[in-house]
Write a protein that holds these residues in place. Structure first.
Motif, short mmCIF file in Angstrom:
data_model
loop_
_atom_site.label_atom_id
_atom_site.label_comp_id
_atom_site.label_asym_id
_atom_site.label_seq_id
_atom_site.Cartn_x
_atom_site.Cartn_y
_atom_site.Cartn_z
N LEU A 153 5.70 7.13 -7.72
CA LEU A 153 5.76 7.14 -6.27
C LEU A 153 4.44 6.72 -5.64
O LEU A 153 3.38 7.27 -5.92
N ASN A 154 4.52 5.70 -4.80
CA ASN A 154 3.40 5.16 -4.01
C ASN A 154 2.28 4.58 -4.85
O ASN A 154 1.18 4.35 -4.34
N ALA A 155 2.52 4.31 -6.15
CA ALA A 155 1.52 3.60 -6.97
C ALA A 155 1.49 2.13 -6.53
O ALA A 155 2.49 1.59 -6.05
N PHE B 103 5.06 4.02 7.83
CA PHE B 103 4.82 5.23 7.04
C PHE B 103 5.23 5.02 5.59
O PHE B 103 4.57 5.47 4.66
N VAL B 104 6.32 4.29 5.39
CA VAL B 104 6.86 4.10 4.04
C VAL B 104 6.08 3.05 3.25
O VAL B 104 5.84 3.21 2.05
N PHE B 105 5.65 1.98 3.93
CA PHE B 105 5.02 0.86 3.22
C PHE B 105 3.50 0.81 3.33
O PHE B 105 2.85 0.05 2.61
N ASN B 106 2.91 1.56 4.24
CA ASN B 106 1.45 1.54 4.40
C ASN B 106 0.92 2.97 4.40
O ASN B 106 0.24 3.40 5.32
N ASN B 107 1.24 3.66 3.33
CA ASN B 107 0.89 5.07 3.24
C ASN B 107 -0.08 5.25 2.07
O ASN B 107 0.19 4.78 0.97
N LYS B 108 -1.20 5.90 2.30
CA LYS B 108 -2.21 6.02 1.24
C LYS B 108 -2.12 7.34 0.48
O LYS B 108 -3.00 7.67 -0.31
N GLN C 32 2.67 -4.48 -4.36
CA GLN C 32 3.50 -3.58 -3.56
C GLN C 32 3.00 -2.15 -3.67
O GLN C 32 2.39 -1.76 -4.67
N GLN C 33 3.28 -1.39 -2.64
CA GLN C 33 3.04 0.06 -2.66
C GLN C 33 3.99 0.66 -1.64
O GLN C 33 4.09 0.17 -0.51
N HIS C 34 4.73 1.68 -2.01
CA HIS C 34 5.69 2.24 -1.06
C HIS C 34 6.08 3.66 -1.41
O HIS C 34 6.00 4.08 -2.56
#
Ligand SMILES: [Fe+2]
Length: 369
Positions: free
Chosen positions: A117-119, A152-157, A76-78
């Motif tokens: 966040l987003n890790a 944007f929330v789930f596929n953000n680098k 997961q990443q979000h």
């Protein structure tokens, strides 16, 4: 225009997204998370459910995630924050932070950790026999209602190097940040055993009370733990919605009432139970176990980043009497019935009260006659 060709009106992007997940959504004042039924959640490649408490507010909610024996969740990443409390089972989580470093730690029942966040991360069940159940308190509803764009929330680098903290924060170490009673902080990403974590005394909240505020993965989400000694209860107080309170050790009950109510709502709790006091509703926690009772509270807005003026004010005045403009009812000002109820509940359990050290019990009885 929505997919159905209808104009969006009073639309809730978070709830729309939840409905699309196809997992059970459980609502209530207090919920036993160990009893909630889960169903396959494709996004996680695991079973899950969503829990919406009456007092959850607008910013956070709970996801239950079950990792099957010998199984793992999908990576997961979000772009939302997540604080995980382990309800049952043993396993590990791997985290890849923005600098490409891999971190791994092992958790068990009553572990607490945050995902920076987003890790990128993945959960593993270490047991071949027992399922693992995680409770994720997260701010997806805030983030999705703000951006209303799941991609944007789930596929953000985007990388947030400042959120990962020191590498030893993933191994259960941390930094104590002394402030004052009730505002001392422990900064880390992982607490292996919340039940055994050393708390600091906070006498102003009531009989022998102790507490620690946590700063997790430098996030905006808040967590704290408090404990009541045997034979005691805390002082009543009130604040805004969204403090999700998880029972960790011991057992007891909490009473809830609005200012002009003539009676109380009641939630009985033990490990697995969570509740959230609704906005402005007084509440008071009572330990009826023959051991100290400890709980965990998770919310949005913490001592480092309060996020709202209301949170900033409650962290400052949560232990100040309502008579002095604060949010707390001192023992001498409380409804005498709450003490009588407590003594009766203790008697059922064969536990003695030590509240006589903190309040004049004879005077309370006289007031209620
Ligand atoms: Fe509270």
């Amino acid at each position: 225009m929505s997919d159905k060709g209808e104009a969006k009106f009073l639309f809730n992007p978070y709830m729309d997204w939840i409905e699309g997940q196809g997992v059970p959504v459980v609502e209530g004042f207090g919920i036993d998370l160990l009893a909630v039924e889960t169903a396959p959640w494709g996004r996680l490649d695991a079973n899950g459910a969503v829990v919406h408490l009456k007092g959850r507010g607008d910013f956070i909610s709970i996801f239950i995630v079950d990792i099957p024996p010998g199984g793992k969740s999908a990576p997961q990443q979000h772009l939302y924050e997540e604080v995980i409390y382990v309800l049952a089972g043993h396993g590990s989580t791997t985290i890849e932070t923005g600098d490409g470093a891999m971190h791994s730690f092992e958790w068990g029942p009553k572990s607490l950790f945050a995902l920076p966040l987003n890790a990128k991360y993945q959960h593993f069940n270490a047991s071949g026999r027992e399922p693992a159940r995680l409770a994720s308190t997260n701010d997806l509803c805030l983030v999705l209602n703000l951006f209303h764009n799941a991609d944007f929330v789930f596929n953000n680098k985007a990388e947030f190097a400042d959120r990962q903290g020191k590498s030893n924060y993933f191994s259960g170490e941390g930094d104590f940040i002394p402030k004052k009673p009730g505002r001392h902080m422990w900064e880390t990403n992982f607490i292996p055993d919340l039940a055994g974590f050393e708390l600091q005394s906070w006498d102003q909240r009531g009989a022998g009370s102790s507490n620690m505020k946590f700063i997790l993965a430098d996030g905006t989400m808040h967590a704290h733990s408090s404990e009541m000694p045997v034979g005691t209860y805390k002082k009543a107080h009130r604040h805004g919605a969204d403090f999700h309170v998880y029972s960790v050790t011991g057992s007891g009950y909490s009473l809830f009432w609005y200012e002009d109510d003539t009676d109380f709502e009641r939630i009985d709790w033990r490990h697995g139970v969570v509740f959230a006091p609704p906005d402005g509703m007084y509440h008071q926690h009572y330990n009826t176990a023959a051991q100290p009772s400890r709980y965990l509270a998770v919310a949005l807005g913490n001592l480092r980043y309060p996020f709202t003026t209301a949170k900033r004010n409650i962290f400052a005045g949560v232990d100040v009497s309502v008579k002095d403009g604060g949010a707390q009812i001192e023992y001498e000002d409380q409804d005498p019935r709450v003490h009588e109820i407590y003594l009766a509940e203790l008697a059922k359990n064969g536990v003695g009260s030590v509240m006589g050290e903190y309040i004049d019990e004879r005077n309370l009885k006289k007031k209620s006659a």
